[in-house]
Write a protein that holds these residues in place. Structure first.
Motif, PDB file in Angstrom:
ATOM      1  N   UNK A   1     -38.184 -13.831 -78.848  1.00  0.00           N
ATOM      2  CA  UNK A   1     -38.176 -14.029 -77.237  1.00  0.00           C
ATOM      3  C   UNK A   1     -39.557 -14.366 -76.659  1.00  0.00           C
ATOM      4  N   UNK A   2     -39.606 -14.906 -75.629  1.00  0.00           N
ATOM      5  CA  UNK A   2     -40.700 -15.574 -74.912  1.00  0.00           C
ATOM      6  C   UNK A   2     -41.589 -14.548 -74.516  1.00  0.00           C
ATOM      7  N   UNK A   3     -42.851 -14.880 -73.962  1.00  0.00           N
ATOM      8  CA  UNK A   3     -43.845 -13.948 -73.387  1.00  0.00           C
ATOM      9  C   UNK A   3     -43.295 -13.286 -72.325  1.00  0.00           C
ATOM     10  N   UNK A   4     -42.527 -14.042 -71.175  1.00  0.00           N
ATOM     11  CA  UNK A   4     -42.252 -13.438 -69.745  1.00  0.00           C
ATOM     12  C   UNK A   4     -41.154 -12.265 -70.291  1.00  0.00           C
ATOM     13  N   UNK A   5     -40.446 -12.577 -71.373  1.00  0.00           N
ATOM     14  CA  UNK A   5     -39.293 -11.714 -71.679  1.00  0.00           C
ATOM     15  C   UNK A   5     -39.949 -10.328 -72.306  1.00  0.00           C
TER      16      UNK A   5
ATOM     17  N   UNK B   1     -51.334  -9.454 -69.321  1.00  0.00           N
ATOM     18  CA  UNK B   1     -51.649  -8.543 -69.949  1.00  0.00           C
ATOM     19  C   UNK B   1     -51.221  -8.641 -71.408  1.00  0.00           C
ATOM     20  N   UNK B   2     -50.157  -9.353 -71.805  1.00  0.00           N
ATOM     21  CA  UNK B   2     -49.908  -9.508 -73.195  1.00  0.00           C
ATOM     22  C   UNK B   2     -50.890 -10.423 -73.689  1.00  0.00           C
ATOM     23  N   UNK B   3     -51.273 -11.399 -73.038  1.00  0.00           N
ATOM     24  CA  UNK B   3     -52.160 -12.540 -73.455  1.00  0.00           C
ATOM     25  C   UNK B   3     -53.661 -11.625 -73.761  1.00  0.00           C
ATOM     26  N   UNK B   4     -53.979 -10.824 -72.908  1.00  0.00           N
ATOM     27  CA  UNK B   4     -55.152 -10.079 -72.889  1.00  0.00           C
ATOM     28  C   UNK B   4     -55.287  -9.265 -74.321  1.00  0.00           C
TER      29      UNK B   4
END
Length: 147
Positions: free
Chosen positions: A1-5, A16-19
């Motif tokens: 899945x992509x980051x937005x999903x 937040x995921x990137x952090x």
């Protein structure tokens, strides 16, 4: 899945995921041929675990200490450690409540002192006419909501 999903599945923004990736809470994901981050179900479970722990007020460092215990498989050990962390957090909250109650009492005393002073035409050089001395030490008050 992509980051937005992935982010949507845990109810957090993609930033937040990137952090969490930068600080080491989330692993570096695989990339698609076109360079997009590609996450699996294990990343979704880990992000949900992190998100719920953060919502309980646990710090990133505390969560980092939980991840090796939990690792998606050792629920009993993780539950025990989370219980201890919750106890620590409740003690911090009780201490903070006591500090804020003391601060509130100090503010009440200052308000009473201000109301007891007759209005002056000009401020005194020591400024006690508008900012009287208060008993007790300074109390740090955070004015921003933590995420």
């Amino acid at each position: 899945m992509r980051i937005s999903e992935l982010a949507g599945s845990a109810g957090v923004p993609t930033s937040t995921v990137r952090y969490y990736e930068r600080v080491g809470l989330m692993g570096v994901p695989a990339r698609t041929v076109s360079g997009y981050r590609d996450y699996g179900a294990d990343a979704a479970a880990r992000l949900l675990f992190i998100t719920r722990a953060r919502r309980m007020g646990l710090s990133c460092d505390q969560i980092t200490s939980l991840l090796p215990i939990w690792a998606g498989t050792n629920c009993g050990a993780a539950q025990d450690r989370v219980g201890r962390l919750i106890g620590e957090k409740q003690a911090e909250i009780a201490e903070r409540i006591a500090e804020l109650a003391q601060f509130s009492a100090q503010l009440d005393a200052v308000r009473i002192a201000l109301e007891a002073e007759p209005l002056a035409d000009a401020c005194r050089s020591d400024l006690t006419c508008c900012v009287p001395e208060s008993q007790g030490g300074a109390v740090a008050v955070e004015l921003v909501r933590r995420p």
